[in-house]
Scaffold this active site. Structure first.
Site, short mmCIF file in Angstrom:
data_model
loop_
_atom_site.label_atom_id
_atom_site.label_comp_id
_atom_site.label_asym_id
_atom_site.label_seq_id
_atom_site.Cartn_x
_atom_site.Cartn_y
_atom_site.Cartn_z
N TRP A 104 10.21 -2.72 5.34
CA TRP A 104 10.17 -4.07 5.92
C TRP A 104 9.22 -5.00 5.18
O TRP A 104 9.51 -6.19 5.02
CB TRP A 104 9.88 -4.02 7.42
CG TRP A 104 11.08 -3.54 8.17
CD1 TRP A 104 11.20 -2.39 8.88
CD2 TRP A 104 12.37 -4.19 8.24
NE1 TRP A 104 12.48 -2.28 9.39
CE2 TRP A 104 13.21 -3.37 9.01
CE3 TRP A 104 12.89 -5.37 7.72
CZ2 TRP A 104 14.54 -3.69 9.29
CZ3 TRP A 104 14.22 -5.70 7.98
CH2 TRP A 104 15.02 -4.87 8.77
N ASP A 174 3.31 -8.89 10.57
CA ASP A 174 4.58 -8.58 11.22
C ASP A 174 4.31 -7.35 12.08
O ASP A 174 4.10 -6.25 11.57
CB ASP A 174 5.64 -8.28 10.15
CG ASP A 174 6.96 -7.79 10.74
OD1 ASP A 174 7.06 -7.64 11.97
OD2 ASP A 174 7.89 -7.54 9.93
N LYS A 198 12.13 -3.99 19.66
CA LYS A 198 11.53 -2.67 19.53
C LYS A 198 10.70 -2.35 20.79
O LYS A 198 10.94 -1.37 21.45
CB LYS A 198 10.68 -2.58 18.27
CG LYS A 198 11.39 -3.12 17.01
CD LYS A 198 11.98 -2.08 16.08
CE LYS A 198 13.04 -2.61 15.13
NZ LYS A 198 12.56 -3.29 13.94
C1 LIG Z 1 13.12 -4.07 12.61
C2 LIG Z 1 12.10 -4.80 11.81
C3 LIG Z 1 12.35 -6.05 11.19
C4 LIG Z 1 13.71 -6.70 11.21
O1 LIG Z 1 13.77 -7.67 12.17
P1 LIG Z 1 15.05 -8.54 12.49
O2 LIG Z 1 14.70 -9.09 13.83
O3 LIG Z 1 16.24 -7.64 12.51
O4 LIG Z 1 15.13 -9.59 11.47
C5 LIG Z 1 11.29 -6.68 10.56
N1 LIG Z 1 10.08 -6.12 10.49
C6 LIG Z 1 9.81 -4.93 11.07
C7 LIG Z 1 8.43 -4.35 10.97
C8 LIG Z 1 10.81 -4.24 11.73
O5 LIG Z 1 10.52 -3.06 12.31
#
Ligand SMILES: *Cc1c(COP(=O)(O)O)cnc(C)c1O
Length: 364
Positions: A104, A174, A198
């Site tokens: 990611w 993030d 998540k």
């Molecule tokens: C799943 C994930 C993403 C992807 O996010 P989207 O909402 O599908 O764009 C980005 N960063 C992390 C750390 C993730 O686990």
């Protein structure tokens, strides 16, 4: 236990039973309004109150002052990858620095590079993304616009310890896969973002926590929807927001505050779950390989393999017979992954560890 309870998926992930039950009712008719949540106007007083509650609950959970704005946005974390450099790079700063610690963060970095000149502060490619750097020892330029990293690498199962010190440069994280899973000092960050699917709810909404002083940097002339100031100024109701996703997210924040008892309590539960699963895997010895080096093991995503795709697949099938779902590893690295998001219970982890031990006795 049903498969909602035994859902170890990497995302969208499990949601608490009580939240699913309230959601079922709300789809038929919200107790407060008598009509389905799916038909509620985003201009209704009910929705304004819901947004206020969601924000209030997040502030309470994180202990956040009014120095921070909280917005609910669409486009997932992937939109944030692009918006962050558009909004916060430039204006006389050195290029933003990116830590590449896995799938990611690599995506975040390559998207940012399309928008602005960026620098790579660290790249774990050499180790196959099995370890992480010490963020306070990266030796980056203090005039950088910001340092971006992914607090929990969802695919590889690596997790940074929470940042405790006062950061020398603006930190942007993030936290999509570990936000609200443990208590941490949110005011160490200039910005935190996390989509809901998540730990916080269904897909469709992304939480962005932004230090208000950072908003002053935003250049004029961005399309309104890509300018964070638009979302802050309109209280997350600029265009039609994902009412349903925000509703479920609000239920999850209520559950966290009043059923679980806050982030410290959530952290204790999550620590026990992760300890139980890693102990089981460690006891299996050479039969399994955990992707992350021990020091960087994630509490949220446990990526492992039996070392043979046929065995991994066999375990997925055996587990499914017991109602356990979502164990397939991410397509980029294969293997297996058990995600232990907030709504995954300790009992569910017991079922999984039992299935692992039994599988190894019989098949490996
Ligand atoms: C799943 C994930 C993403 C992807 O996010 P989207 O909402 O599908 O764009 C980005 N960063 C992390 C750390 C993730 O686990």
């Amino acid at each position: 236990m049903n498969s909602n309870t035994l859902n170890f998926s990497g995302g969208p992930g499990a949601l608490p039973d009580t939240v699913l039950e309230q959601t079922r009712q709300a789809i038929a008719a919200l107790p407060e309004t008598g009509i389905s949540v799916l038909g509620m106007s985003h201009r209704s007083e009910w929705f304004r109150a819901l947004l206020d509650e969601a924000e209030h609950n997040l502030r309470a959970l994180l202990g956040l002052s009014d120095d921070y704005a909280i917005t609910f946005m669409q486009g997932g974390s992937s939109l944030q990858f692009a918006m962050i450099p558009m909004n916060f790079a430039g204006k006389g700063f050195a290029p933003p620095e990116y830590v590449i610690s896995g799938y990611w963060s690599k995506r975040a970095t390559s998207e940012a590079a399309k928008v602005w000149e960026t620098r790579v502060a660290w790249d774990g490619a050499d180790s196959g993304y099995r370890r992480l750097p010490a963020l306070d020892r990266l030796g980056i330029d203090h005039s950088t616009a910001f340092l971006h990293y992914v607090s929990n690498e969802t695919v590889e199962g690596l997790q940074f310890p929470a940042y405790e010190e006062k950061a020398p440069v603006p930190l942007i994280a993030d936290m999509s896969s570990d936000f609200l899973s443990a208590s941490f000092q949110a005011d160490r960050y200039s910005m935190i973002y996390a989509h809901a699917q998540k730990n916080l709810g269904p897909s469709g909404v992304t939480v962005a926590v932004i230090k208000r002083s950072l908003l002053d940097r935003i250049p004029d002339g961005l399309p309104a929807i890509l300018d964070f100031r638009t979302h802050v100024a309109h209280g997350s109701n600029y265009n039609t927001p994902p009412v349903f996703a925000i509703y479920v997210l609000t239920l999850v924040t209520r559950w966290l505050r009043f059923d679980i008892g806050g982030l410290q309590a959530m952290q204790s539960i999550n620590e026990r779950k992760a300890r139980r699963l890693y102990e089981t895997l460690d006891e299996l010895g050479d039969a399994v390989t955990i992707h992350a080096d021990r020091q960087w093991r994630s509490q949220m995503n446990v990526a492992f393999t039996f070392g043979d795709p046929r065995l991994d697949d066999a375990f997925v099938s055996v587990a499914r017979e017991q109602g356990i779902v979502g164990l397939e590893g991410h397509r980029s690295i294969g293997g297996l992954r058990a995600s232990l998001y907030n709504a995954v219970t300790e009992q569910a982890v017991e079922v999984l560890t039992g299935a692992l031990a039994e599988f190894c006795r019989e098949r490996v």
